[in-house]
Design an enzyme around this catalytic site. Structure first.
Site, PDB file in Angstrom:
ATOM      1  N   CYS A  39       0.835  -1.217   0.000  1.00  0.00           N
ATOM      2  CA  CYS A  39       0.000   0.000   0.000  1.00  0.00           C
ATOM      3  C   CYS A  39       0.865   1.261   0.000  1.00  0.00           C
ATOM      4  O   CYS A  39       1.692   1.457   0.892  1.00  0.00           O
ATOM      5  CB  CYS A  39      -0.900  -0.031   1.230  1.00  0.00           C
ATOM      6  N   GLY A  40       0.657   2.115  -0.979  1.00  0.00           N
ATOM      7  CA  GLY A  40       1.415   3.363  -1.075  1.00  0.00           C
ATOM      8  C   GLY A  40       1.208   4.266   0.128  1.00  0.00           C
ATOM      9  O   GLY A  40       2.151   4.896   0.609  1.00  0.00           O
ATOM     10  N   HIS A  41      -0.023   4.357   0.627  1.00  0.00           N
ATOM     11  CA  HIS A  41      -0.302   5.194   1.803  1.00  0.00           C
ATOM     12  C   HIS A  41       0.430   4.657   3.036  1.00  0.00           C
ATOM     13  O   HIS A  41       0.978   5.430   3.822  1.00  0.00           O
ATOM     14  CB  HIS A  41      -1.805   5.270   2.074  1.00  0.00           C
ATOM     15  N   CYS A  42       0.451   3.327   3.175  1.00  0.00           N
ATOM     16  CA  CYS A  42       1.152   2.700   4.300  1.00  0.00           C
ATOM     17  C   CYS A  42       2.655   2.955   4.205  1.00  0.00           C
ATOM     18  O   CYS A  42       3.308   3.233   5.212  1.00  0.00           O
ATOM     19  CB  CYS A  42       0.883   1.197   4.325  1.00  0.00           C
TER      20      CYS A  42
END
Length: 79
Positions: A39-42
């Protein structure tokens, strides 16, 4: 938590097997992240989350659950 945070991270690995003992049965306050390694946000949150774990040491315990590995557990908490 596991390879995402590395063994020297202050972020503690939380799993479905240790959640009850480490978090729910503890008198300590916890801040828990559910993440997916892809996940990019993670990935963007990771440096700030590690900094929070260092800064809050002794005040709040900081943990992370790999929601890809512990899918049923994450689903139980609406993740």
């Amino acid at each position: 938590a596991d390879d995402f945070y590395g063994k020297y991270s202050k972020v503690e690995e939380i799993t479905d097997a240790n959640f009850q003992q480490k978090v729910l049965d503890s008198d300590e306050m916890w801040f828990i992240e559910f993440y997916a390694p892809w996940c990019g946000h993670c990935q963007k949150l990771k440096p700030s989350y590690e900094k929070a774990a260092k800064t809050l040491k002794g005040v709040v315990k900081v943990g992370a659950v790999n929601a890809e590995v512990h899918k049923q557990f994450a689903s139980k908490y609406g993740v």
